[in-house]
Motif scaffolding. Structure first.
Motif, PDB file in Angstrom:
ATOM      1  N   ILE A   1       0.880  -1.170   0.000  1.00  0.00           N
ATOM      2  CA  ILE A   1       0.000   0.000   0.000  1.00  0.00           C
ATOM      3  C   ILE A   1       0.913   1.213   0.000  1.00  0.00           C
ATOM      4  CG2 ILE A   1      -1.739   1.307   1.272  1.00  0.00           C
ATOM      5  CD1 ILE A   1      -2.626  -1.378   2.533  1.00  0.00           C
ATOM      6  N   ASN A   2       0.761   2.077  -0.970  1.00  0.00           N
ATOM      7  CA  ASN A   2       1.602   3.269  -1.054  1.00  0.00           C
ATOM      8  C   ASN A   2       1.249   4.285   0.021  1.00  0.00           C
ATOM      9  OD1 ASN A   2       1.338   2.120  -3.955  1.00  0.00           O
ATOM     10  ND2 ASN A   2       3.204   3.317  -3.968  1.00  0.00           N
ATOM     11  N   ASP A   3       2.195   5.193   0.273  1.00  0.00           N
ATOM     12  CA  ASP A   3       1.974   6.266   1.237  1.00  0.00           C
ATOM     13  C   ASP A   3       0.969   7.295   0.716  1.00  0.00           C
ATOM     14  OD1 ASP A   3       3.871   5.036   2.819  1.00  0.00           O
ATOM     15  OD2 ASP A   3       5.505   6.276   2.057  1.00  0.00           O
ATOM     16  N   GLY A   4       0.765   7.320  -0.563  1.00  0.00           N
ATOM     17  CA  GLY A   4      -0.171   8.253  -1.197  1.00  0.00           C
ATOM     18  C   GLY A   4      -0.738   7.605  -2.441  1.00  0.00           C
ATOM     19  N   GLU A   5      -1.189   8.430  -3.356  1.00  0.00           N
ATOM     20  CA  GLU A   5      -1.737   7.928  -4.610  1.00  0.00           C
ATOM     21  C   GLU A   5      -0.611   7.490  -5.554  1.00  0.00           C
ATOM     22  OE1 GLU A   5      -5.398  10.838  -5.398  1.00  0.00           O
ATOM     23  OE2 GLU A   5      -3.563  11.813  -4.678  1.00  0.00           O
ATOM     24  N   GLU A   6      -0.952   6.628  -6.504  1.00  0.00           N
ATOM     25  CA  GLU A   6       0.028   6.153  -7.487  1.00  0.00           C
ATOM     26  C   GLU A   6      -0.635   6.050  -8.853  1.00  0.00           C
ATOM     27  OE1 GLU A   6       2.593   2.112  -8.579  1.00  0.00           O
ATOM     28  OE2 GLU A   6       1.632   2.283  -6.618  1.00  0.00           O
ATOM     29  N   VAL A   7       0.091   6.480  -9.871  1.00  0.00           N
ATOM     30  CA  VAL A   7      -0.324   6.294 -11.259  1.00  0.00           C
ATOM     31  C   VAL A   7       0.707   5.368 -11.891  1.00  0.00           C
ATOM     32  CG1 VAL A   7      -0.707   7.399 -13.497  1.00  0.00           C
ATOM     33  CG2 VAL A   7      -1.446   8.544 -11.388  1.00  0.00           C
ATOM     34  N   PHE A   8       0.241   4.274 -12.469  1.00  0.00           N
ATOM     35  CA  PHE A   8       1.069   3.187 -12.981  1.00  0.00           C
ATOM     36  C   PHE A   8       0.676   2.982 -14.440  1.00  0.00           C
ATOM     37  CE2 PHE A   8       1.721  -1.293 -13.795  1.00  0.00           C
ATOM     38  CZ  PHE A   8       2.749  -1.723 -12.975  1.00  0.00           C
ATOM     39  N   THR A   9       1.593   3.253 -15.383  1.00  0.00           N
ATOM     40  CA  THR A   9       1.294   3.171 -16.810  1.00  0.00           C
ATOM     41  C   THR A   9       2.222   2.175 -17.492  1.00  0.00           C
ATOM     42  OG1 THR A   9       0.659   5.501 -16.792  1.00  0.00           O
ATOM     43  CG2 THR A   9       1.066   4.513 -18.938  1.00  0.00           C
ATOM     44  N   VAL A  10       1.650   1.224 -18.220  1.00  0.00           N
ATOM     45  CA  VAL A  10       2.437   0.241 -18.949  1.00  0.00           C
ATOM     46  C   VAL A  10       2.893   0.865 -20.266  1.00  0.00           C
ATOM     47  CG1 VAL A  10       2.452  -2.048 -20.023  1.00  0.00           C
ATOM     48  CG2 VAL A  10       1.162  -1.661 -17.901  1.00  0.00           C
ATOM     49  N   LEU A  11       4.223   0.957 -20.427  1.00  0.00           N
ATOM     50  CA  LEU A  11       4.791   1.512 -21.658  1.00  0.00           C
ATOM     51  C   LEU A  11       5.202   0.424 -22.641  1.00  0.00           C
ATOM     52  CD1 LEU A  11       7.080   4.331 -20.216  1.00  0.00           C
ATOM     53  CD2 LEU A  11       4.722   4.509 -21.048  1.00  0.00           C
ATOM     54  N   ASP A  12       5.556  -0.755 -22.108  1.00  0.00           N
ATOM     55  CA  ASP A  12       5.999  -1.854 -22.956  1.00  0.00           C
ATOM     56  C   ASP A  12       5.713  -3.158 -22.214  1.00  0.00           C
ATOM     57  OD1 ASP A  12       7.299  -2.959 -25.252  1.00  0.00           O
ATOM     58  OD2 ASP A  12       9.148  -3.187 -24.103  1.00  0.00           O
TER      59      ASP A  12
ATOM     60  N   ASP B   1      -2.199   1.237 -21.032  1.00  0.00           N
ATOM     61  CA  ASP B   1      -3.177   1.174 -19.943  1.00  0.00           C
ATOM     62  C   ASP B   1      -2.608   1.808 -18.675  1.00  0.00           C
ATOM     63  OD1 ASP B   1      -4.974  -0.124 -21.592  1.00  0.00           O
ATOM     64  OD2 ASP B   1      -4.595  -2.114 -20.749  1.00  0.00           O
ATOM     65  N   ILE B   2      -3.494   2.392 -17.894  1.00  0.00           N
ATOM     66  CA  ILE B   2      -3.124   3.104 -16.675  1.00  0.00           C
ATOM     67  C   ILE B   2      -3.896   2.509 -15.500  1.00  0.00           C
ATOM     68  CG2 ILE B   2      -3.161   5.334 -15.480  1.00  0.00           C
ATOM     69  CD1 ILE B   2      -3.144   6.616 -18.352  1.00  0.00           C
ATOM     70  N   PHE B   3      -3.167   2.234 -14.413  1.00  0.00           N
ATOM     71  CA  PHE B   3      -3.767   1.779 -13.163  1.00  0.00           C
ATOM     72  C   PHE B   3      -3.577   2.904 -12.161  1.00  0.00           C
ATOM     73  CE2 PHE B   3      -3.250  -0.185  -8.940  1.00  0.00           C
ATOM     74  CZ  PHE B   3      -4.433  -0.899  -8.840  1.00  0.00           C
ATOM     75  N   TYR B   4      -4.660   3.357 -11.564  1.00  0.00           N
ATOM     76  CA  TYR B   4      -4.600   4.392 -10.533  1.00  0.00           C
ATOM     77  C   TYR B   4      -4.898   3.750  -9.189  1.00  0.00           C
ATOM     78  CZ  TYR B   4      -6.140   8.141  -7.482  1.00  0.00           C
ATOM     79  OH  TYR B   4      -6.298   8.981  -6.405  1.00  0.00           O
ATOM     80  N   ALA B   5      -3.944   3.851  -8.265  1.00  0.00           N
ATOM     81  CA  ALA B   5      -4.131   3.324  -6.916  1.00  0.00           C
ATOM     82  C   ALA B   5      -4.408   4.503  -5.990  1.00  0.00           C
ATOM     83  CB  ALA B   5      -2.895   2.559  -6.457  1.00  0.00           C
ATOM     84  N   SER B   6      -5.624   4.575  -5.503  1.00  0.00           N
ATOM     85  CA  SER B   6      -5.951   5.629  -4.538  1.00  0.00           C
ATOM     86  C   SER B   6      -5.309   5.280  -3.200  1.00  0.00           C
ATOM     87  CB  SER B   6      -7.471   5.770  -4.394  1.00  0.00           C
ATOM     88  OG  SER B   6      -8.035   4.527  -4.021  1.00  0.00           O
ATOM     89  N   ILE B   7      -5.320   6.207  -2.286  1.00  0.00           N
ATOM     90  CA  ILE B   7      -4.732   5.976  -0.973  1.00  0.00           C
ATOM     91  C   ILE B   7      -5.399   4.762  -0.338  1.00  0.00           C
ATOM     92  CG2 ILE B   7      -4.451   6.931   1.356  1.00  0.00           C
ATOM     93  CD1 ILE B   7      -4.311   9.712   0.031  1.00  0.00           C
ATOM     94  N   GLY B   8      -4.578   3.808   0.134  1.00  0.00           N
ATOM     95  CA  GLY B   8      -5.101   2.621   0.791  1.00  0.00           C
ATOM     96  C   GLY B   8      -5.353   1.437  -0.114  1.00  0.00           C
ATOM     97  N   THR B   9      -5.094   1.578  -1.426  1.00  0.00           N
ATOM     98  CA  THR B   9      -5.310   0.460  -2.347  1.00  0.00           C
ATOM     99  C   THR B   9      -4.147  -0.521  -2.253  1.00  0.00           C
ATOM    100  OG1 THR B   9      -6.511   1.873  -3.909  1.00  0.00           O
ATOM    101  CG2 THR B   9      -5.666  -0.220  -4.761  1.00  0.00           C
ATOM    102  N   GLU B  10      -4.431  -1.735  -1.778  1.00  0.00           N
ATOM    103  CA  GLU B  10      -3.404  -2.770  -1.710  1.00  0.00           C
ATOM    104  C   GLU B  10      -3.307  -3.414  -3.092  1.00  0.00           C
ATOM    105  OE1 GLU B  10      -2.108  -6.470   1.184  1.00  0.00           O
ATOM    106  OE2 GLU B  10      -4.216  -5.858   1.135  1.00  0.00           O
ATOM    107  N   HIS B  11      -2.081  -3.523  -3.616  1.00  0.00           N
ATOM    108  CA  HIS B  11      -1.914  -4.027  -4.970  1.00  0.00           C
ATOM    109  C   HIS B  11      -0.537  -4.640  -5.165  1.00  0.00           C
ATOM    110  CE1 HIS B  11      -0.395   0.084  -4.925  1.00  0.00           C
ATOM    111  NE2 HIS B  11       0.347  -0.206  -5.982  1.00  0.00           N
ATOM    112  N   VAL B  12      -0.413  -5.407  -6.261  1.00  0.00           N
ATOM    113  CA  VAL B  12       0.859  -6.005  -6.655  1.00  0.00           C
ATOM    114  C   VAL B  12       0.850  -6.182  -8.171  1.00  0.00           C
ATOM    115  CG1 VAL B  12       0.060  -8.380  -6.264  1.00  0.00           C
ATOM    116  CG2 VAL B  12       2.512  -7.886  -6.272  1.00  0.00           C
ATOM    117  N   ALA B  13       1.974  -5.852  -8.803  1.00  0.00           N
ATOM    118  CA  ALA B  13       2.110  -5.983 -10.254  1.00  0.00           C
ATOM    119  C   ALA B  13       2.878  -7.255 -10.589  1.00  0.00           C
ATOM    120  CB  ALA B  13       2.835  -4.773 -10.819  1.00  0.00           C
ATOM    121  N   HIS B  14       2.324  -8.034 -11.528  1.00  0.00           N
ATOM    122  CA  HIS B  14       2.973  -9.251 -12.020  1.00  0.00           C
ATOM    123  C   HIS B  14       3.189  -9.087 -13.530  1.00  0.00           C
ATOM    124  CE1 HIS B  14       2.566 -12.250  -8.659  1.00  0.00           C
ATOM    125  NE2 HIS B  14       1.814 -11.255  -8.211  1.00  0.00           N
TER     126      HIS B  14
END
Length: 103
Positions: free
Chosen positions: A41-52, A74-87
């Motif tokens: 879980i990030n300390d704040g918001e996160e924007v995650f964009t797949v470039l390749d 594609d873009i994944f936006y993690a709001s504060i408190g979003t638990e996530h993992v990238a595979h």
């Protein structure tokens, strides 16, 4: 001024990154990976964009695990408190914008 050719970027280890910018505590980094990250879980918001490549993004909403396949652009936006993992599915290059020092 910088020009970064994201498709040419590689790192010595999974999730290695090049720092692109730090704008008043918000960082923009280009990551290279061929391995999953870790649940976090990030300390704040996160924007995650797949470039390749392709990435399976797993996340939890109300304690229920879900996933979505992210393609180039594609873009994944993690709001504060979003638990996530990238595979990543193979090799991926990802642009991440988040608060400086986030996990």
């Amino acid at each position: 001024m910088k020009i970064i050719r994201s498709k040419e970027f590689t790192a010595e280890r999974a999730w290695g990154a090049v720092d692109i910018a730090n704008m008043h505590g918000i960082t923009t980094r280009l990551h290279w990976t061929d391995q999953p990250y870790k649940w976090h879980i990030n300390d704040g918001e996160e924007v995650f964009t797949v470039l390749d490549g392709r990435v399976e993004m797993r996340y939890r909403e109300n304690g229920v695990e879900q996933s979505s396949i992210l393609e180039v652009g594609d873009i994944f936006y993690a709001s504060i408190g979003t638990e996530h993992v990238a595979h990543p599915i193979g090799i991926a290059r990802i642009l991440v914008i988040e608060c400086e020092g986030s996990v």
